[in-house]
Structure formats: structure tokens, C-alpha cells
Motif scaffolding. Structure first.
Motif, PDB file in Angstrom:
ATOM      1  N   PHE A  12       0.838  -1.199   0.000  1.00 39.71           N
ATOM      2  CA  PHE A  12       0.000   0.000   0.000  1.00 39.71           C
ATOM      3  C   PHE A  12       0.877   1.255   0.000  1.00 39.71           C
ATOM      4  O   PHE A  12       0.628   2.210  -0.746  1.00 39.71           O
ATOM      5  N   LEU A  13       1.915   1.267   0.832  1.00 40.45           N
ATOM      6  CA  LEU A  13       2.821   2.419   0.879  1.00 40.45           C
ATOM      7  C   LEU A  13       3.572   2.583  -0.438  1.00 40.45           C
ATOM      8  O   LEU A  13       3.810   3.714  -0.882  1.00 40.45           O
ATOM      9  N   ALA A  14       3.930   1.469  -1.088  1.00 44.39           N
ATOM     10  CA  ALA A  14       4.596   1.551  -2.388  1.00 44.39           C
ATOM     11  C   ALA A  14       3.674   2.187  -3.429  1.00 44.39           C
ATOM     12  O   ALA A  14       4.116   3.006  -4.248  1.00 44.39           O
ATOM     13  N   GLU A  15       2.404   1.824  -3.397  1.00 45.56           N
ATOM     14  CA  GLU A  15       1.430   2.431  -4.308  1.00 45.56           C
ATOM     15  C   GLU A  15       1.363   3.943  -4.081  1.00 45.56           C
ATOM     16  O   GLU A  15       1.352   4.727  -5.035  1.00 45.56           O
ATOM     17  N   LYS A  16       1.311   4.349  -2.824  1.00 46.65           N
ATOM     18  CA  LYS A  16       1.238   5.776  -2.501  1.00 46.65           C
ATOM     19  C   LYS A  16       2.483   6.506  -3.017  1.00 46.65           C
ATOM     20  O   LYS A  16       2.385   7.618  -3.529  1.00 46.65           O
ATOM     21  N   GLU A  17       3.640   5.862  -2.877  1.00 45.76           N
ATOM     22  CA  GLU A  17       4.886   6.465  -3.357  1.00 45.76           C
ATOM     23  C   GLU A  17       4.857   6.649  -4.870  1.00 45.76           C
ATOM     24  O   GLU A  17       5.287   7.675  -5.392  1.00 45.76           O
ATOM     25  N   ILE A  18       4.362   5.639  -5.582  1.00 44.79           N
ATOM     26  CA  ILE A  18       4.270   5.732  -7.043  1.00 44.79           C
ATOM     27  C   ILE A  18       3.369   6.898  -7.433  1.00 44.79           C
ATOM     28  O   ILE A  18       3.720   7.717  -8.295  1.00 44.79           O
ATOM     29  N   LEU A  19       2.218   6.965  -6.813  1.00 40.60           N
ATOM     30  CA  LEU A  19       1.269   8.026  -7.146  1.00 40.60           C
ATOM     31  C   LEU A  19       1.805   9.411  -6.779  1.00 40.60           C
ATOM     32  O   LEU A  19       1.557  10.397  -7.481  1.00 40.60           O
ATOM     33  N   TYR A  20       2.577   9.491  -5.710  1.00 38.85           N
ATOM     34  CA  TYR A  20       3.112  10.765  -5.241  1.00 38.85           C
ATOM     35  C   TYR A  20       4.332  11.212  -6.058  1.00 38.85           C
ATOM     36  O   TYR A  20       4.457  12.374  -6.422  1.00 38.85           O
ATOM     37  N   ARG A  21       5.238  10.276  -6.316  1.00 35.16           N
ATOM     38  CA  ARG A  21       6.526  10.645  -6.898  1.00 35.16           C
ATOM     39  C   ARG A  21       6.515  10.818  -8.417  1.00 35.16           C
ATOM     40  O   ARG A  21       7.313  11.582  -8.939  1.00 35.16           O
ATOM     41  N   LEU A  22       5.656  10.091  -9.109  1.00 32.27           N
ATOM     42  CA  LEU A  22       5.631  10.252 -10.559  1.00 32.27           C
ATOM     43  C   LEU A  22       4.834  11.499 -10.919  1.00 32.27           C
ATOM     44  O   LEU A  22       3.786  11.763 -10.328  1.00 32.27           O
ATOM     45  N   PRO A  23       5.312  12.253 -11.892  1.00 33.31           N
ATOM     46  CA  PRO A  23       4.601  13.494 -12.246  1.00 33.31           C
ATOM     47  C   PRO A  23       3.218  13.198 -12.836  1.00 33.31           C
ATOM     48  O   PRO A  23       2.962  12.109 -13.354  1.00 33.31           O
ATOM     49  N   ASP A  24       2.349  14.188 -12.783  1.00 39.20           N
ATOM     50  CA  ASP A  24       0.989  14.035 -13.306  1.00 39.20           C
ATOM     51  C   ASP A  24       0.978  13.737 -14.797  1.00 39.20           C
ATOM     52  O   ASP A  24       0.009  13.176 -15.319  1.00 39.20           O
ATOM     53  N   SER A  25       2.039  14.108 -15.492  1.00 40.73           N
ATOM     54  CA  SER A  25       2.102  13.868 -16.935  1.00 40.73           C
ATOM     55  C   SER A  25       2.305  12.383 -17.276  1.00 40.73           C
ATOM     56  O   SER A  25       2.172  11.991 -18.430  1.00 40.73           O
ATOM     57  N   VAL A  26       2.622  11.572 -16.278  1.00 41.84           N
ATOM     58  CA  VAL A  26       2.839  10.138 -16.490  1.00 41.84           C
ATOM     59  C   VAL A  26       1.577   9.383 -16.095  1.00 41.84           C
ATOM     60  O   VAL A  26       1.063   9.553 -14.985  1.00 41.84           O
ATOM     61  N   ASP A  27       1.079   8.570 -17.026  1.00 46.97           N
ATOM     62  CA  ASP A  27      -0.069   7.713 -16.707  1.00 46.97           C
ATOM     63  C   ASP A  27       0.371   6.628 -15.743  1.00 46.97           C
ATOM     64  O   ASP A  27       1.397   5.970 -15.957  1.00 46.97           O
ATOM     65  N   LYS A  28      -0.413   6.459 -14.698  1.00 47.00           N
ATOM     66  CA  LYS A  28      -0.061   5.487 -13.660  1.00 47.00           C
ATOM     67  C   LYS A  28      -1.136   4.402 -13.592  1.00 47.00           C
ATOM     68  O   LYS A  28      -2.307   4.698 -13.391  1.00 47.00           O
ATOM     69  N   TYR A  29      -0.704   3.165 -13.780  1.00 49.92           N
ATOM     70  CA  TYR A  29      -1.575   1.997 -13.693  1.00 49.92           C
ATOM     71  C   TYR A  29      -1.059   1.117 -12.566  1.00 49.92           C
ATOM     72  O   TYR A  29       0.106   0.695 -12.605  1.00 49.92           O
ATOM     73  N   ILE A  30      -1.878   0.857 -11.595  1.00 48.14           N
ATOM     74  CA  ILE A  30      -1.489  -0.034 -10.506  1.00 48.14           C
ATOM     75  C   ILE A  30      -2.383  -1.268 -10.594  1.00 48.14           C
ATOM     76  O   ILE A  30      -3.608  -1.157 -10.631  1.00 48.14           O
ATOM     77  N   LEU A  31      -1.737  -2.421 -10.668  1.00 44.52           N
ATOM     78  CA  LEU A  31      -2.469  -3.686 -10.734  1.00 44.52           C
ATOM     79  C   LEU A  31      -2.286  -4.425  -9.425  1.00 44.52           C
ATOM     80  O   LEU A  31      -1.160  -4.744  -9.038  1.00 44.52           O
TER      81      LEU A  31
END
Length: 168
Positions: A12-31
Motif C-alpha cells: 500500500f505504501l509503495a502504491e502511494k509512493e508511485i502516485l506521489y513521486r511520478l509526475p501528473d504527466s505520467v499515466d499510472k496503472y497499478i495492478l
């Protein structure tokens, strides 16, 4: 839902880090996938389905911890691979968090399927009076239809496929 195990919390914390650290211009898909099973060249009997199949094949027995009513979500490794490939090449899929699983099965249900492959296996319960926690995944999206993927085959098909890779 907020995870309670250390493993769940770390994911869960890793997901939050991905969503926080990657810029909004990058599409983020979490499976969030179910437990993987199947053979990928190097079979490892560490997940419950692979472990049960290994025990049934080589020892003619399966050990279940707890009552056997506990459920887990599963997906075959090839199916998950196809889903990832399709998501990466399909612009119709919105960036989001997706639950990806094909089966929610109890340990007893798994052994019933295994008995169709190995008729004479013994089922051994350890601490049968102990109810273990179920971990099931439900999806709010039908990725099979969105990605135009075939529905998953019966679990018996996939278990027979894995069994066929055993050399003896």
C-alpha cells in the motif's frame, strides 16, 4: 481498505509512493493481482496453488493449514502477462488502480479440483479448528471485456497445464 499485515502495508505504501513521486504527466496503472500460479520456466512451489500441485504430484498429499474455508484470489501468470501487455498497448484504459484476479477459491475447493487430477491424494489438515483469514479480490472493472480478452479457462485446465511440465 486499509491493509493490516506488514506485507499489505508495504504494498500500500509503495502504491502511494508511485502516485506521489511520478509526475501528473505520467499515466499510472497499478495492478493489484491475485496470487500468481503457473509455470514460467522455473517452477517454484511457494504460492499455495503451486505448492498444492507439487505436494499432490510428488507426495500424493496436500497439507491445509486451518479449516480449509479460507479463500484466496488467483490468476495464472500467463493471464496477468497478457493483461499487462494489453494495458500498455491499449489507449482506452484509463490510468487507475485495478484489481486483477480470475478465481476466488477456498483451500477445500482447490483440493476438490486437484482430486480430479490426482484421484488418490490425501488431504491433511493442520489446526483444523482454526479459522484462517480469507483474502479475496473483487474488481469494479471487467478488464476481460474492456481489453477484449478471452474469459479465463476453468482452473482445472491451468492446473493440468502446470502438471504437464513436471518431468516425472
Amino acid at each position: 481498505p486499509i491493509p493490516t499485515s506488514n506485507y499489505g502495508k508495504s504494498k500500500f505504501l509503495a502504491e502511494k509512493e508511485i502516485l506521489y513521486r511520478l509526475p501528473d504527466s505520467v499515466d499510472k496503472y497499478i495492478l493489484r493481482s491475485g496470487v500468481l500460479f503457473g509455470s514460467t520456466g522455473g517452477f517454484k512451489p511457494i504460492t499455495v496453488l503451486n505448492k498444492f500441485l507439487f505436494e499432490a504430484h510428488f507426495f500424493s498429499k496436500v497439507q491445509i493449514f486451518g479449516s480449509g474455508n479460507q479463500k484466496r484470489s488467483f490468476i495464472h501468470v500467463d493471464r496477468l502477462s497478457n493483461i499487462v501487455s494489453e494495458i500498455l498497448s491499449n489507449t482506452k484504459i484509463e490510468p487507475d488502480i485495478y484489481n486483477v484476479s480470475d478465481y476466488n477459491l477456498s483451500m477445500i475447493e482447490i483440493t476438490e479440483v486437484l482430486k480430479q487430477i490426482y484421484e488418490n491424494i490425501d488431504i491433511i489438515f493442520m489446526n483444523r479448528d482454526h479459522e484462517m483469514k480469507s483474502i479475496e479480490i473483487e474488481s469494479k472493472y471487467d478488464l476481460n471485456s474492456t481489453l477484449k480478452l478471452a474469459k479465463p479457462k476453468e482452473i482445472l485446465f491451468y492446473l493440468n497445464q502446470v502438471k504437464s511440465k513436471f518431468s516425472f
